[in-house]
Design a protein around this motif. Structure first.
Motif, PDB file in Angstrom:
ATOM      1  N   ILE A  22     -14.027  11.476  -3.084  1.00 23.83           N
ATOM      2  CA  ILE A  22     -15.210  12.288  -3.397  1.00 23.83           C
ATOM      3  C   ILE A  22     -15.066  12.907  -4.777  1.00 23.83           C
ATOM      4  O   ILE A  22     -15.998  12.872  -5.597  1.00 23.83           O
ATOM      5  CB  ILE A  22     -15.403  13.378  -2.316  1.00 23.83           C
ATOM      6  CG1 ILE A  22     -15.807  12.743  -0.984  1.00 23.83           C
ATOM      7  CG2 ILE A  22     -16.450  14.401  -2.760  1.00 23.83           C
ATOM      8  CD1 ILE A  22     -15.799  13.706   0.187  1.00 23.83           C
ATOM      9  N   TYR A  23     -13.893  13.457  -5.063  1.00 25.38           N
ATOM     10  CA  TYR A  23     -13.662  14.049  -6.386  1.00 25.38           C
ATOM     11  C   TYR A  23     -13.815  12.993  -7.483  1.00 25.38           C
ATOM     12  O   TYR A  23     -14.470  13.223  -8.507  1.00 25.38           O
ATOM     13  CB  TYR A  23     -12.272  14.680  -6.452  1.00 25.38           C
ATOM     14  CG  TYR A  23     -11.978  15.309  -7.793  1.00 25.38           C
ATOM     15  CD1 TYR A  23     -12.402  16.600  -8.082  1.00 25.38           C
ATOM     16  CD2 TYR A  23     -11.323  14.591  -8.796  1.00 25.38           C
ATOM     17  CE1 TYR A  23     -12.170  17.170  -9.328  1.00 25.38           C
ATOM     18  CE2 TYR A  23     -11.088  15.149 -10.040  1.00 25.38           C
ATOM     19  CZ  TYR A  23     -11.509  16.441 -10.305  1.00 25.38           C
ATOM     20  OH  TYR A  23     -11.291  16.996 -11.540  1.00 25.38           O
TER      21      TYR A  23
ATOM     22  N   ASN B 123     -23.997  18.714  -0.327  1.00 31.98           N
ATOM     23  CA  ASN B 123     -23.122  18.469   0.819  1.00 31.98           C
ATOM     24  C   ASN B 123     -23.926  18.559   2.101  1.00 31.98           C
ATOM     25  O   ASN B 123     -24.431  19.630   2.453  1.00 31.98           O
ATOM     26  CB  ASN B 123     -21.977  19.488   0.852  1.00 31.98           C
ATOM     27  CG  ASN B 123     -20.886  19.081   1.830  1.00 31.98           C
ATOM     28  OD1 ASN B 123     -20.651  17.887   2.049  1.00 31.98           O
ATOM     29  ND2 ASN B 123     -20.218  20.052   2.415  1.00 31.98           N
TER      30      ASN B 123
ATOM     31  N   HIS C 259     -15.525  10.272  -7.470  1.00 27.64           N
ATOM     32  CA  HIS C 259     -16.931   9.882  -7.587  1.00 27.64           C
ATOM     33  C   HIS C 259     -17.664  10.800  -8.565  1.00 27.64           C
ATOM     34  O   HIS C 259     -18.310  10.333  -9.517  1.00 27.64           O
ATOM     35  CB  HIS C 259     -17.570   9.959  -6.197  1.00 27.64           C
ATOM     36  CG  HIS C 259     -19.047   9.747  -6.156  1.00 27.64           C
ATOM     37  ND1 HIS C 259     -19.624   8.499  -6.239  1.00 27.64           N
ATOM     38  CD2 HIS C 259     -20.079  10.643  -6.018  1.00 27.64           C
ATOM     39  CE1 HIS C 259     -20.943   8.617  -6.155  1.00 27.64           C
ATOM     40  NE2 HIS C 259     -21.246   9.905  -6.024  1.00 27.64           N
TER      41      HIS C 259
ATOM     42  N   ALA D  60     -23.005  13.768  -1.578  1.00 27.76           N
ATOM     43  CA  ALA D  60     -21.695  13.156  -1.339  1.00 27.76           C
ATOM     44  C   ALA D  60     -21.876  11.698  -0.936  1.00 27.76           C
ATOM     45  O   ALA D  60     -22.830  11.364  -0.230  1.00 27.76           O
ATOM     46  CB  ALA D  60     -20.957  13.920  -0.236  1.00 27.76           C
TER      47      ALA D  60
ATOM     48  N   THR E 172     -19.482  12.428   5.473  1.00 21.78           N
ATOM     49  CA  THR E 172     -18.411  12.935   4.622  1.00 21.78           C
ATOM     50  C   THR E 172     -18.686  14.407   4.375  1.00 21.78           C
ATOM     51  O   THR E 172     -19.825  14.863   4.487  1.00 21.78           O
ATOM     52  CB  THR E 172     -18.352  12.201   3.273  1.00 21.78           C
ATOM     53  OG1 THR E 172     -19.638  12.273   2.641  1.00 21.78           O
ATOM     54  CG2 THR E 172     -17.965  10.749   3.446  1.00 21.78           C
ATOM     55  N   ASP E 173     -17.659  15.138   4.048  1.00 21.03           N
ATOM     56  CA  ASP E 173     -17.782  16.582   3.870  1.00 21.03           C
ATOM     57  C   ASP E 173     -17.026  16.978   2.612  1.00 21.03           C
ATOM     58  O   ASP E 173     -15.828  16.695   2.491  1.00 21.03           O
ATOM     59  CB  ASP E 173     -17.196  17.294   5.100  1.00 21.03           C
ATOM     60  CG  ASP E 173     -17.326  18.799   5.045  1.00 21.03           C
ATOM     61  OD1 ASP E 173     -18.004  19.314   4.133  1.00 21.03           O
ATOM     62  OD2 ASP E 173     -16.753  19.475   5.919  1.00 21.03           O
ATOM     63  N   ILE E 174     -17.738  17.587   1.656  1.00 22.66           N
ATOM     64  CA  ILE E 174     -17.062  18.086   0.459  1.00 22.66           C
ATOM     65  C   ILE E 174     -16.406  19.416   0.837  1.00 22.66           C
ATOM     66  O   ILE E 174     -17.081  20.444   0.937  1.00 22.66           O
ATOM     67  CB  ILE E 174     -18.042  18.290  -0.712  1.00 22.66           C
ATOM     68  CG1 ILE E 174     -18.963  17.085  -0.889  1.00 22.66           C
ATOM     69  CG2 ILE E 174     -17.253  18.546  -2.005  1.00 22.66           C
ATOM     70  CD1 ILE E 174     -20.008  17.266  -1.973  1.00 22.66           C
TER      71      ILE E 174
ATOM     72  N   THR F 295     -12.284  21.125  -2.469  1.00 19.79           N
ATOM     73  CA  THR F 295     -12.765  20.079  -3.374  1.00 19.79           C
ATOM     74  C   THR F 295     -13.914  20.601  -4.225  1.00 19.79           C
ATOM     75  O   THR F 295     -14.008  20.280  -5.419  1.00 19.79           O
ATOM     76  CB  THR F 295     -13.194  18.833  -2.579  1.00 19.79           C
ATOM     77  OG1 THR F 295     -12.088  18.392  -1.771  1.00 19.79           O
ATOM     78  CG2 THR F 295     -13.621  17.704  -3.490  1.00 19.79           C
TER      79      THR F 295
ATOM     80  N   LEU G  51     -24.048  19.556  -6.795  1.00 23.38           N
ATOM     81  CA  LEU G  51     -23.488  18.848  -5.647  1.00 23.38           C
ATOM     82  C   LEU G  51     -24.408  19.030  -4.442  1.00 23.38           C
ATOM     83  O   LEU G  51     -25.072  20.058  -4.300  1.00 23.38           O
ATOM     84  CB  LEU G  51     -22.109  19.399  -5.297  1.00 23.38           C
ATOM     85  CG  LEU G  51     -21.078  19.519  -6.414  1.00 23.38           C
ATOM     86  CD1 LEU G  51     -19.834  20.258  -5.894  1.00 23.38           C
ATOM     87  CD2 LEU G  51     -20.710  18.158  -6.958  1.00 23.38           C
TER      88      LEU G  51
ATOM     89  N   GLN H 168     -11.126  13.056   0.366  1.00 27.17           N
ATOM     90  CA  GLN H 168     -11.454  14.106  -0.608  1.00 27.17           C
ATOM     91  C   GLN H 168     -11.151  13.657  -2.039  1.00 27.17           C
ATOM     92  O   GLN H 168     -11.895  13.992  -2.967  1.00 27.17           O
ATOM     93  CB  GLN H 168     -10.704  15.399  -0.280  1.00 27.17           C
ATOM     94  CG  GLN H 168     -11.139  16.043   1.034  1.00 27.17           C
ATOM     95  CD  GLN H 168     -12.615  16.395   1.064  1.00 27.17           C
ATOM     96  OE1 GLN H 168     -13.084  17.200   0.262  1.00 27.17           O
ATOM     97  NE2 GLN H 168     -13.351  15.802   1.994  1.00 27.17           N
TER      98      GLN H 168
ATOM     99  N   THR I 280     -24.225  12.280   5.833  1.00 25.05           N
ATOM    100  CA  THR I 280     -23.347  11.419   5.037  1.00 25.05           C
ATOM    101  C   THR I 280     -22.073  11.008   5.761  1.00 25.05           C
ATOM    102  O   THR I 280     -21.421  10.054   5.352  1.00 25.05           O
ATOM    103  CB  THR I 280     -22.943  12.122   3.737  1.00 25.05           C
ATOM    104  OG1 THR I 280     -22.198  13.304   4.063  1.00 25.05           O
ATOM    105  CG2 THR I 280     -24.167  12.504   2.910  1.00 25.05           C
TER     106      THR I 280
END
Length: 291
Positions: free
Chosen positions: A114-115, A133, A117, A103, A140-142, A146, A131, A111, A138
């Motif tokens: 992220i999608y 995660n 990207h 991510a 960030t969290d998928i 998502t 993916l 979100q 990061t």
């Protein structure tokens, strides 16, 4: 598509430079001891300290040395979508089986970002994407919803989940379907992860204990959870010891204890593990019967 014990390979350095000699020997040792695939240039491979030229050479050498014996899942992550596409394009051209794409870090996209990207990557290249995660790194969290959206994209085939949130294994399995590849990114959770529907682990510990990790994953795959628990008990102290200081310092130290002459050199800002960490690693290696 992928299963079993998959080491997230360290990148050996000597005098500041990538040591192809040590890396090629590590790859042969991994394959000889049952690793089912290889991940070069990931987090454990200190990818964030590599230039793009070095990053691509690490991937290239791994694919050359594996020589089709096992698939290579090339580390292709970046916080910059265009740079991630660059890595993905190189990996495709070089013969990688898939790209492992973390991510986007530091930027902290929402979100939708992220999608977008990952969607942009699938539009530029048809290499399968796993993916990755890992919110602790990061920021960030998928989110599971998502992941479910991303799983509908034609080339997103699985996830390395290092969120530490075990219910997500079931969330992902139910939302993404039986063909979506669920790989653990946390060694000490692999037993529970596999019991919940996972099929393997992209592992730090497998760098230094490839045979034990492969045997553990094989036991899980056949449903022999008594054997899997026994093997997990041997490995569990090592899983923890390898994160007793900033990774990959402890794993490089562990490799130097198991493989004579293996370099422990790190790139700044990473520094050698503390004495307490080294003692913990030594005790865990002894517990696992590796020294």
């Amino acid at each position: 598509m992928f299963s079993g014990s998959i080491p997230a390979l360290v990148t050996p350095f000597c005098d500041g430079a990538f040591s192809e000699k040590h890396f090629r020997a590590l790859i042969d040792w991994q394959i000889d001891n049952g690793s089912s695939a290889l991940v070069p240039a990931g987090t454990t491979g200190e990818s964030s300290t590599l230039s793009n030229a070095e990053h691509h050479r690490v991937i290239e050498v791994c694919i050359e040395q594996a020589a089709g014996r096992v698939p290579v899942i090339a580390g292709c992550g970046s916080n910059d979508t265009n740079n991630a596409i660059l890595h993905l394009n190189f990996s495709k051209k070089s013969g990688a089986a898939a790209g492992l794409v973390v991510a986007p870090y530091y930027n902290r996209p929402n979100q939708e970002g992220i999608y977008a990207h990952f969607e942009a990557m699938t539009k530029k290249n048809d290499l399968p994407i796993v993916l990755y995660n890992v919110p602790a790194r990061t920021v960030t969290d998928i989110k599971p919803e998502t992941v479910a959206r991303l799983a509908k994209l034609p080339t997103v085939i699985g996830i390395k989940d290092a969120s530490g949130d075990m219910p997500r294994v079931t969330d992902h399995r139910l939302a993404c379907g039986p063909d979506f590849c669920l790989l653990s990114g946390v060694d000490e959770q692999s037993l529970a992860f596999n019991a919940a529907g996972g099929v393997g682990c992209i592992s730090v510990t497998a760098n230094v204990a490839p045979k034990l990790c492969a045997e553990f994953q094989a036991a899980c795959a056949t449903g022999d959870y008594e054997l899997a628990r026994n093997l997990n008990d041997k490995l569990y102290p090592l899983h923890l010891a390898l994160f007793s200081d900033a990774s990959p310092g402890p794993i490089k130290y562990a490799l130097s204890r198991v493989i004579e002459g293996f370099p422990t050199e790190l790139r700044l800002p990473m520094t050698p593990p503390s004495e307490a960490s080294r003692r913990q690693v030594d005790a865990a290696l002894e517990n696992a019967g590796l020294i």
